[in-house]
Design an enzyme around this catalytic site. Structure first.
Site, PDB file in Angstrom:
ATOM      1  N   MET A 270      42.789  27.876  17.259  1.00 53.75           N
ATOM      2  CA  MET A 270      43.463  26.744  17.904  1.00 53.75           C
ATOM      3  C   MET A 270      43.447  25.530  16.987  1.00 53.75           C
ATOM      4  SD  MET A 270      45.054  25.603  20.482  1.00 53.75           S
ATOM      5  CE  MET A 270      45.667  23.921  20.498  1.00 53.75           C
ATOM      6  N   GLU A 305      46.774  27.540  11.233  1.00 48.92           N
ATOM      7  CA  GLU A 305      46.209  26.442  12.033  1.00 48.92           C
ATOM      8  C   GLU A 305      46.242  25.146  11.237  1.00 48.92           C
ATOM      9  OE1 GLU A 305      46.024  27.265  15.030  1.00 48.92           O
ATOM     10  OE2 GLU A 305      45.954  29.435  14.729  1.00 48.92           O
TER      11      GLU A 305
HETATM   12 ZN   LIG Z   1      50.097  28.448  16.179  1.00 53.77          ZN
END
Ligand SMILES: [Zn+2]
Length: 881
Positions: A270, A305
């Site tokens: 994330m 990311e």
């Molecule tokens: Zn992504």
């Protein structure tokens, strides 16, 4: 857990928020069972918002402890608070006011892994898409951007490390063995990018100097003792930062950049601003624990990311319908990064294989949706291959249409114009139209229309006139709720290959030029006539996979074999051979089992040998070419009435035929590749290992196979060779004592290392045959298995349902039963992972009638379960529809 409300969200219903939250101050007093969160929000009414508009904040399972408005405590009925909503019917008339919200959470009991939770005694958060509302009441939508200040308080011993987004802003001791840290993120961001981590972790530290000379502190935080496994990730991070500067002119903007690896995580990773949180699978690697594919995966996810810092964070999505705006674009960027770091040709083939394995079935089944969906019930279910992988292909086509230079100019304009904004696909397309002067109106259908277009190509050669005519017809098959399709703009790259194997030049009969070897198809029927073509050339179409389409073309086997030997475009070359293999497998599996074993043409098996020994080709390319199409690939091409057992038998027979026809050659090649005792994860070394293991797979088909694979397993000095040998033993010789011994040795060696033991679960979950059901059920009782951990569930149950065609689709339906029971068991804790898992049944309608009936029973059983979550109900109902 949120149960289904049946609410459908529609793109056309989008309205800007009536209120904004320019500033957010958060205080966390962390404790496993009772964490206090105080959110002090500066709320601003938009100028156009009527004064009598109520303020409605989102929540999810929250308990309100205290509410203050401009410093004064509020009591009911001035507000109403439910777990899912906080409403102030008459907010103050002032344009700005502050709201202070106190909630209490129990991170230790949060097994959904959304919001604030604990993983291995580390506090961490996951807020995308709608997890922030599990922390506090908020306008939890991506177009509400806020500047965050965060104060974290925790026990000093339990959590010496306190991290959040942005830059550190002070820290200190508190009474009672506690301490605090302050963080400030100057860049306004949506709530889904908020992150917090607190725990006791080891670290790898480094620094990066940006192009403009700013020093950035880098930290990767992992479980103590695993620091050595994070050095590759750190190296990949620094290479990503440099690459984004060089290729897109994008510099990093904060003073620190932290990555934290946690072992319980729903997704891959994330991109929270300045504090990426990773599934440890995508951080930890060394030669003893990770395969070459793991290394490549880590490099790609670290880059992905990081690249989000500009494509996603600095410029974010207006609403969740625009998810592909950040994901498709960022996948495209990470693909380009990997192509530059490794072999571009091999990377492209791997991308297309992934797209076909995951996105094509999605497009062809009940879960089909456009790259930018128009409606959803549960946004968590739209983190799909269509949004990510097809979304990336759409960006790639924009570059193909514009050319690299205009594409870069368009990206520059996008960054310049939209920095700090929450935007849409229309905004994105507009910059490319502006810099190039091209109309992308028809092209935009790639975002709006679901389904994989098909191109039917007929080639007519006129010897006398020396003319070649291509008649190309496009069609888009119907998908759920989209029965009529509009015509697409499809960029088709091509080449004409002459008898000597080299591309021949061409001119269009009408005198018009063909830019960069790309035909632009916009109408239903498109005809191109080439003049001065002295002899009939071989057609190399969709070079580089310039468009994500299927091709129907009448081409003889000899023509395709010719292209497989000569095409200068490596993708098309691979494609030519792969289509021959696929076709042979389709024919053999239609013949069914029983009766004579299928026979394969000697030209095909000889071609496999010719590719294997062609030194002019990269070893990694040869390995990819030699890998037989997966059973699922053959099933997808067959389309209907699938009998997985017949496909399996055909594939085994072809492997044996290729091995037998090339036994001596493969022995010689394998011997030539051996004897490398030093390990390096670089692409060239990985390519040699891939080829060596592709050969081992063939060489282990016979009766001496077990001994041979077992020798490699026990002698291997790296995980790539070890895992490959173990997989070959398990796939081909599951009942042999060598296999049992190798499995036991692997288990013993890695028992305390769950991430590595996942490979052991995966390899066994994929062992073909009807016994797979009992084997998987047994492994679920293994002490290292945990139904609460997404990585364990995906390794065992995910692999079983997606990579074990004969076991999962056992004719008596017990595979589906076990699957349905497990999905429901997972769902009690983690609806998101359960819903993702349940997509394993999306292609049930393509099965033969008996299995189809059994699969349907399992789906109906899922649909009928009590208290189904919104996530799972959405998938099950769409799959059945
Ligand atoms: Zn992504």
């Amino acid at each position: 857990m949120r149960t289904d409300t049946g609410q459908v969200f529609r793109l056309e219903d989008y309205r800007p928020s009536s209120f904004l939250i320019p500033e957010t101050d958060l205080t966390f007093r962390l404790a496993p069972e009772a964490t206090t969160v105080i959110a002090r929000l500066t709320i601003e009414r938009r100028d156009e918002t009527p004064l009598d508009t109520p303020l409605v904040l989102d929540g999810d399972g929250l308990e309100l402890k205290r509410l203050e408005l401009d410093g004064t405590a509020l009591a009911a009925p001035a507000f109403t608070a439910t777990p899912d909503q906080l409403t102030i019917e008459r907010p103050p008339l002032a344009r700005r006011f502050t709201l202070s919200i106190e909630t209490e959470l129990a991170p230790a009991r949060n097994q959904a892994l959304m919001g604030l939770y604990r993983s291995n005694r580390v506090y961490c958060t996951q807020c995308e898409a709608e997890g922030f509302r599990r922390i506090t009441y908020f306008l939890d939508r991506p177009d509400v951007l806020s500047v965050y200040r965060v104060r974290i308080e925790a026990d000093r011993k339990e959590a010496p490390l306190l991290l959040s987004n942005g830059n550190p802003h002070g820290s200190g001791k508190l009474p009672g063995g506690r301490h605090y840290a302050l963080w400030h993120d100057p860049f306004p961001k949506p709530s889904y990018l908020f992150a917090l981590v607190a725990g006791d972790l080891g670290a790898v530290k480094d620094e990066f100097v940006t192009a403009s000379g700013r020093r950035i502190e880098l930290g990767i935080h992992v479980e103590h003792g695993k620091e050595g496994r994070a050095t590759f990730a750190m190296d990949a991070l620094k290479r990503s930062m440099r690459w984004d500067e060089e290729e897109f002119g994008r510099e990093y903007d904060l003073d620190v950049f932290n990555i934290v690896a946690v072992s319980d995580f729903n997704m891959g990773a994330m991109e929270n601003k300045g504090l990426n949180i990773f599934n440890d699978k995508y951080v930890l690697a060394d030669e003893d624990s990770a395969t070459d594919n793991d290394f490549a995966g880590i490099e790609a996810v670290i880059a992905h990311e990081y690249f989000h810092n500009w494509t996603g964070n600095r410029i974010t999505c207006r609403d969740w319908f625009q998810l592909c705006l950040k994901e498709g674009l960022t996948v495209f960027r990470d693909h380009e990064f990997s192509a530059d770091q490794r072999s571009r040709a091999v990377k492209r083939i791997a991308e297309v294989r992934t797209l076909r394995a995951h996105q094509f079935p999605e497009d062809q089944g009940p879960l089909a949706h456009p790259v930018r969906p128009r409606r959803y019930r549960e946004i968590n279910n739209f983190y799909t291959s269509t949004v990510y992988e097809k979304g990336s292909e759409v960006v790639r086509m924009i570059r193909t249409i514009l050319g690299a230079e205009d594409f870069r100019r368009g990206m520059d304009l996008y960054f310049e114009r939209h920095d700090g904004q929450a935007v849409t696909i229309e905004d994105f397309l507009k910059v490319f139209e502006e810099v190039s002067g091209r109309d992308l109106g028809q092209f935009a259908l790639w975002y709006h229309q679901a389904g994989t277009p098909n191109l039917t190509v007929t080639a007519l050669y006129n010897k006398e006139a020396q003319e070649l005519t291509l008649e190309i017809e496009q069609s888009v098959p119907p998908t759920p709720s989209e029965s009529r399709k509009r015509l697409m703009h499809i960029p088709l790259a091509f080449g004409l290959v002459g008898k000597d194997g080299k591309d021949v030049g061409y001119t269009r009969a009408d005198g018009a030029g063909i830019e960069n070897g790309v035909i632009h198809i916009r109408k239903r029927r498109h005809s191109v006539r080439f003049s001065d073509v002295p002899e009939r050339p071989a057609l190399s179409l969709n070079r580089g996979f310039s468009a994500p389409v299927t091709l129907s073309i009448e081409q003889t086997q000899a023509e395709r074999a010719f292209l497989a030997r000569h095409d200068c475009d490596p993708f098309s070359r691979w494609q030519a051979f792969n289509s021959l293999l696929t076709e042979a497998l389709m024919v053999a599996s239609r013949q069914g089992r029983g009766g004579k074993p299928p026979e394969f043409q000697p030209e095909l098996t000889a071609l496999a040998g010719a590719i294997a020994e062609n030194d002019a080709l990269e070893p990694a390319f040869r390995a990819l070419a030699l890998a037989l199409p997966a059973e699922a690939d053959v099933a997808r091409e067959l389309g209907t009435n699938i009998d997985p057992d017949a496909i399996f038998a055909a594939r085994e027979a072809l492997a044996v035929a290729i091995a037998d026809a090339n036994a001596e050659l493969f022995e010689r090649l394998a011997a030539g590749l051996g004897g490398d005792n030093t390990f390096s994860p670089d692409a060239a070394s990985a390519g040699r290992r891939a080829l060596s293991n592709a050969l081992l797979d063939y060489l282990s088909t016979g009766s001496r196979g077990p001994a041979r694979a077992s020798r490699q397993f026990f002698a291997a000095n790296n995980m790539t060779d070890r895992a490959a040998a173990l997989a070959i033993l398990a796939q081909r010789h599951a009942d042999k004592p060598e296999t049992a011994a190798a499995l036991a040795a692997f288990e013993e060696r890695y028992f305390g290392d769950p991430l590595v033991l996942d490979k052991w679960f995966q390899i066994q979950a994929a062992i073909p045959g009807p016994q797979a059901v009992e084997r998987v059920a047994g492994l679920m009782r293994h002490p290292a298995f945990s139904i609460a951990n997404p990585n364990r569930v995906r390794s065992l149950i995910g692999t079983f349902s997606t990579a074990n065609q004969t076991g999962f689709h056992r004719a008596d339906g017990t595979g589906y039963q076990l699957f349905a029971e497990t999905v429901l068991e997972v769902e009690k804790r983690n609806p998101q992972v359960a819903a993702r898992l349940a997509t394993g049944l999306r292609s049930w309608r393509s099965l033969e009638p008996l299995r189809q009936g059994k699969a349907r029973e399992a789906l109906i059983r899922l649909a009928g379960a009590e208290n189904l979550s919104a996530d799972l109900r959405d998938i099950v109902e769409r799959t059945l529809a």
